[in-house]
Design a protein around this motif. Structure first.
Motif, PDB file in Angstrom:
ATOM      1  N   MET A   1       0.788  -1.226   0.005  1.00  0.00           N
ATOM      2  CA  MET A   1      -0.156   0.002  -0.095  1.00  0.00           C
ATOM      3  C   MET A   1       0.920   1.352  -0.174  1.00  0.00           C
ATOM      4  O   MET A   1       0.626   2.519  -0.779  1.00  0.00           O
ATOM      5  CB  MET A   1      -1.074  -0.072   1.128  1.00  0.00           C
ATOM      6  CG  MET A   1      -2.034  -0.897   1.076  1.00  0.00           C
ATOM      7  SD  MET A   1      -3.083  -1.150  -0.425  1.00  0.00           S
ATOM      8  CE  MET A   1      -3.591   0.477  -0.590  1.00  0.00           C
ATOM      9  N   GLN A   2       1.759   1.145   0.756  1.00  0.00           N
ATOM     10  CA  GLN A   2       2.872   2.461   0.663  1.00  0.00           C
ATOM     11  C   GLN A   2       3.534   2.709  -0.824  1.00  0.00           C
ATOM     12  O   GLN A   2       3.594   3.933  -1.067  1.00  0.00           O
ATOM     13  CB  GLN A   2       4.098   2.261   1.883  1.00  0.00           C
ATOM     14  CG  GLN A   2       3.539   2.166   3.231  1.00  0.00           C
ATOM     15  CD  GLN A   2       4.847   1.839   4.166  1.00  0.00           C
ATOM     16  OE1 GLN A   2       5.738   1.420   3.506  1.00  0.00           O
ATOM     17  NE2 GLN A   2       4.368   2.370   5.397  1.00  0.00           N
ATOM     18  N   GLU A   3       3.860   1.436  -1.441  1.00  0.00           N
ATOM     19  CA  GLU A   3       4.539   1.799  -2.539  1.00  0.00           C
ATOM     20  C   GLU A   3       3.282   2.314  -3.665  1.00  0.00           C
ATOM     21  O   GLU A   3       3.469   3.122  -4.475  1.00  0.00           O
ATOM     22  CB  GLU A   3       4.904   0.434  -3.244  1.00  0.00           C
ATOM     23  CG  GLU A   3       6.150   0.008  -2.401  1.00  0.00           C
ATOM     24  CD  GLU A   3       7.537   0.792  -2.560  1.00  0.00           C
ATOM     25  OE1 GLU A   3       7.756   1.455  -3.924  1.00  0.00           O
ATOM     26  OE2 GLU A   3       8.466   1.016  -1.699  1.00  0.00           O
ATOM     27  N   LEU A   4       2.227   1.685  -3.372  1.00  0.00           N
ATOM     28  CA  LEU A   4       1.158   2.234  -4.490  1.00  0.00           C
ATOM     29  C   LEU A   4       0.765   3.420  -4.236  1.00  0.00           C
ATOM     30  O   LEU A   4       0.501   4.517  -5.204  1.00  0.00           O
ATOM     31  CB  LEU A   4      -0.185   1.340  -4.181  1.00  0.00           C
ATOM     32  CG  LEU A   4      -1.506   1.506  -5.216  1.00  0.00           C
ATOM     33  CD1 LEU A   4      -0.817   1.410  -6.757  1.00  0.00           C
ATOM     34  CD2 LEU A   4      -2.765   0.775  -4.709  1.00  0.00           C
ATOM     35  N   GLU A   5       0.823   3.977  -2.960  1.00  0.00           N
ATOM     36  CA  GLU A   5       0.496   5.399  -2.709  1.00  0.00           C
ATOM     37  C   GLU A   5       1.494   6.412  -3.097  1.00  0.00           C
ATOM     38  O   GLU A   5       1.290   7.783  -3.535  1.00  0.00           O
ATOM     39  CB  GLU A   5       0.085   5.770  -1.176  1.00  0.00           C
ATOM     40  CG  GLU A   5      -1.134   4.935  -0.793  1.00  0.00           C
ATOM     41  CD  GLU A   5      -1.131   4.927   1.005  1.00  0.00           C
ATOM     42  OE1 GLU A   5      -0.056   5.401   1.409  1.00  0.00           O
ATOM     43  OE2 GLU A   5      -2.015   4.425   1.399  1.00  0.00           O
ATOM     44  N   LYS A   6       2.539   5.859  -3.207  1.00  0.00           N
ATOM     45  CA  LYS A   6       3.812   6.924  -3.701  1.00  0.00           C
ATOM     46  C   LYS A   6       3.551   7.009  -5.117  1.00  0.00           C
ATOM     47  O   LYS A   6       4.327   8.225  -5.681  1.00  0.00           O
ATOM     48  CB  LYS A   6       5.201   6.143  -3.807  1.00  0.00           C
ATOM     49  CG  LYS A   6       5.565   5.922  -2.151  1.00  0.00           C
ATOM     50  CD  LYS A   6       7.027   5.202  -2.298  1.00  0.00           C
ATOM     51  CE  LYS A   6       7.249   5.046  -0.825  1.00  0.00           C
ATOM     52  NZ  LYS A   6       8.613   4.234  -0.650  1.00  0.00           N
TER      53      LYS A   6
ATOM     54  N   PRO B   1      -6.350 -11.469 -12.779  1.00  0.00           N
ATOM     55  CA  PRO B   1      -5.412 -12.543 -12.216  1.00  0.00           C
ATOM     56  C   PRO B   1      -4.057 -11.626 -11.696  1.00  0.00           C
ATOM     57  O   PRO B   1      -2.856 -12.040 -12.191  1.00  0.00           O
ATOM     58  CB  PRO B   1      -5.161 -13.568 -13.127  1.00  0.00           C
ATOM     59  CG  PRO B   1      -5.134 -12.865 -14.416  1.00  0.00           C
ATOM     60  CD  PRO B   1      -6.209 -11.531 -14.372  1.00  0.00           C
ATOM     61  N   LEU B   2      -4.004 -10.685 -11.145  1.00  0.00           N
ATOM     62  CA  LEU B   2      -3.105  -9.715 -10.690  1.00  0.00           C
ATOM     63  C   LEU B   2      -2.836  -9.483  -9.179  1.00  0.00           C
ATOM     64  O   LEU B   2      -3.829  -9.603  -8.464  1.00  0.00           O
ATOM     65  CB  LEU B   2      -2.822  -8.447 -11.461  1.00  0.00           C
ATOM     66  CG  LEU B   2      -2.965  -8.365 -12.893  1.00  0.00           C
ATOM     67  CD1 LEU B   2      -2.959  -7.026 -13.316  1.00  0.00           C
ATOM     68  CD2 LEU B   2      -1.525  -9.145 -13.573  1.00  0.00           C
ATOM     69  N   LYS B   3      -1.722  -9.464  -8.575  1.00  0.00           N
ATOM     70  CA  LYS B   3      -1.583  -9.055  -7.099  1.00  0.00           C
ATOM     71  C   LYS B   3      -0.360  -8.045  -6.976  1.00  0.00           C
ATOM     72  O   LYS B   3       0.581  -8.180  -7.922  1.00  0.00           O
ATOM     73  CB  LYS B   3      -1.280 -10.268  -6.475  1.00  0.00           C
ATOM     74  CG  LYS B   3      -1.132 -10.234  -5.004  1.00  0.00           C
ATOM     75  CD  LYS B   3      -1.127 -11.721  -4.393  1.00  0.00           C
ATOM     76  CE  LYS B   3      -0.896 -11.524  -2.749  1.00  0.00           C
ATOM     77  NZ  LYS B   3      -2.272 -10.914  -2.097  1.00  0.00           N
ATOM     78  N   LEU B   4      -0.466  -7.152  -6.259  1.00  0.00           N
ATOM     79  CA  LEU B   4       0.536  -6.257  -6.023  1.00  0.00           C
ATOM     80  C   LEU B   4       1.721  -6.839  -5.607  1.00  0.00           C
ATOM     81  O   LEU B   4       1.623  -7.916  -4.848  1.00  0.00           O
ATOM     82  CB  LEU B   4       0.197  -5.160  -4.877  1.00  0.00           C
ATOM     83  CG  LEU B   4      -0.982  -4.235  -5.144  1.00  0.00           C
ATOM     84  CD1 LEU B   4      -1.146  -3.127  -4.111  1.00  0.00           C
ATOM     85  CD2 LEU B   4      -1.079  -3.664  -6.534  1.00  0.00           C
TER      86      LEU B   4
END
Length: 557
Positions: free
Chosen positions: A231-236, A339-342
């Protein structure tokens, strides 16, 4: 070697297939499965978890053996399972049983599988006399036990010794090159001999720079760390947030089972430049479970994510379907999602079975023996490894496994000597005898069966223009013919009966009503088995009765 193992498997012996990470255990299993299927013999493939089972397109042990949520069983429990009529056909046709990820199977479950098969086969030989093939590496993650126990592993079950497994210990590595320094580290951990050279090699990878197209996948031992980092990387990322909610059909209980046994995200959030991992194998072979890539854009019309997995390959991702079925193969619930995952971070446990081009691994909070070994063996080369830290536990494996490994290797050497000493003519004779035995059993099963009444209906249906005419010619009730046709469709997915489709029943309205009920997922509209209640459909479609509804359901997929 793999060819030696395949030759032993073909003799019909019970086999324990093992070896360190990257030696091709799954590959050799698939080769044997293909060999059996080419000869019209269909093995049963099981694994302790849904994720592991999906890699070989198998089922979980608990669902196949109808074990519920129990981990220990009394004689009374086993007798109760053996009396279940719906399981009789399943076990009657079972000739070859393959169990993957055996390191994660507790001895209690191993024993109960043996006893259940003996009961159904009415044969006191181990596992009722079927060929049993176990695959796995006891240096990897062990079974999860609710309470402390001295017996943690399947080989500690009495059934293991009684089954007289021939051990095949694969030694040639394919995931890591043989002279790779990472192999030195992994072998050092497996031997329980952490040398100064091993420590130096590991220390050289602390915060090491990596040459990779995408950011490396981060492996952590705890879920909390993984979720936080993703979540931190996505928010960046500065771009627009694209949110994809899963769609579902069926009861919440069955949907929850799907979610628990898969890696899919009910709510998937992506931005431009998101690092992602595919969590299913592509039907076209473009990617496999564990392939990483980067989101480079979104389709302007459908909003589908476009993922680049190499300089040459860009994929517009399509949604995939995860399902749960009942014993007859009917779909009880489904989930549709990309079919994806962070993939900035995943847990070590979820990484088992994957191959990563590069990884950043934090083993500073390792709490279970084997976690460090599993994590480090995910990468193909030491140059693809960046360590954030490791504790003493990360370099440890269970002392019991170190001791047993010596015996396993010695047993494997005997197996190798057996193959080397036997002549090619004799080996072929033994293999052909076993295959003929399997074929004879399958043929005998067919001969013992009278032509089922529903097959007579199937043959007659090709000559009739309606279900009513079939019932008239066979002198059967209409409901009986409908039940025959249901069974035929389950057994033969390609069976065509559109010519029997009635024109006086509102099939399309009934279909829409069923789809609406599945989408809503309200518990009271479903049977305990998770199927849509016919009464719920009748409430939404006027002017029809149960007979018409049963007929209509034949033409609704």
């Amino acid at each position: 070697m793999q060819i030696t193992t395949l030759n032993i498997l073909k003799t019909g012996k019970n086999v324990f297939l093992t070896g360190s990470a990257g030696t091709g255990k799954t590959y050799i299993l698939q080769q044997y499965i293909n060999y059996l299927r080419d000869n019209k013999i269909f093995p049963t493939i099981l694994a302790p978890t849904g994720i592991a089972a999906s890699l070989l397109k198998g089922k979980t042990i608990h669902s196949f053996f109808s074990l519920g949520i129990k981990d220990s069983f009394s004689e009374e429990d086993i007798n109760d399972i053996v009396t279940k009529s719906y399981l009789k056909k399943r076990f009657k046709n079972l000739q070859v049983l393959i169990i993957d990820e055996i390191s994660m199977v507790p001895p209690t479950i191993f024993t109960v599988m043996d006893k259940i098969l003996q009961g159904f086969k009415k044969n006191t030989k181990p596992f009722g006399g079927v060929q049993v093939i176990l695959s796995g590496d006891f240096f990897q993650l062990p079974p999860i036990h609710k309470e402390p126990t001295n017996k943690r592993f399947a080989w500690q079950s009495p059934s293991w010794k009684e089954s007289e497994f021939v051990t095949c210990y694969l030694v040639k590595k394919y995931r890591q090159e043989q002279e790779n320094q990472l192999v030195t580290i992994l072998d050092s951990i497996r031997e329980g001999n952490i040398s100064q050279e091993t420590i130096k090699l590991l220390d050289s990878r602390i915060d090491a720079k990596l040459n990779d197209e995408h950011k490396p996948t981060k492996l952590y031992t705890h879920n909390y760390d993984v979720d936080t980092i993703n979540m931190q990387e996505l928010e960046k990322l500065p771009g627009e947030l694209h949110t994809y909610n899963y769609s579902k059909t069926g009861t919440s209980k069955n949907v929850e089972t799907i979610l628990r046994n898969s890696l899919l995200s009910p709510t998937l959030q992506l931005k431009q430049d998101t690092l992602v991992m595919f969590i299913k194998n592509s039907k076209e072979g473009e990617y496999v479970n564990g392939t990483t890539g980067k989101v480079i854009g979104f389709n302007k019309e459908t909003d589908a994510p476009i993922v680049q997995i190499s300089k040459q390959l860009k994929i517009e991702v399509e949604k995939e379907k995860w399902t749960i079925e009942n014993e007859l193969g009917d779909e009880l619930a489904s989930v549709m999602q990309y079919p994806l995952k962070l993939a900035w971070a995943i847990t070590v446990h979820k990484s088992q079975g994957m191959t990563l081009s590069s990884a950043e691994i934090d083993l500073s909070k390792t709490f279970e023996t084997g976690q460090g070994y599993v994590a480090l063996s995910r990468v193909a080369d030491l140059n693809g490894l960046r360590l954030k830290g490791y504790n003493e536990k990360a370099l440890q494996v269970d002392r019991v496994i170190l001791d047993i490994d010596k015996r396993i290797r010695a047993s494997s050497k005997k197996s190798e000597n057996f193959i080397q000493e036997i002549s090619e003519i004799e080996l072929n004779r033994v293999q052909e005898e076993f295959m003929q035995k399997l074929k004879n059993a399958a043929t005998l099963e067919k001969r013992n069966k009278k032509t089922p009444t529903h097959i007579i209906t199937k043959e007659l249906s090709l000559q009739c223009s309606s279900i009513g005419k079939i019932a008239q010619k066979r002198d059967l009730k209409l409901s009986t013919v409908v039940n025959h046709l249901k069974k035929i469709r389950k057994e033969d997915k390609d069976f065509k009966m559109d010519h029997l489709k009635p024109t006086d029943i509102p099939i399309e309205k009934i279909k829409q009503a069923k789809e609406a009920i599945l989408k809503e997922g309200i518990e009271e509209n479903f049977t305990p088995a998770g199927e849509v209640k016919l009464s719920a459909i009748l409430e939404r479609v006027e002017g029809i009765g149960y007979d018409e509804l049963h007929i209509a359901m034949l033409f609704i997929r």
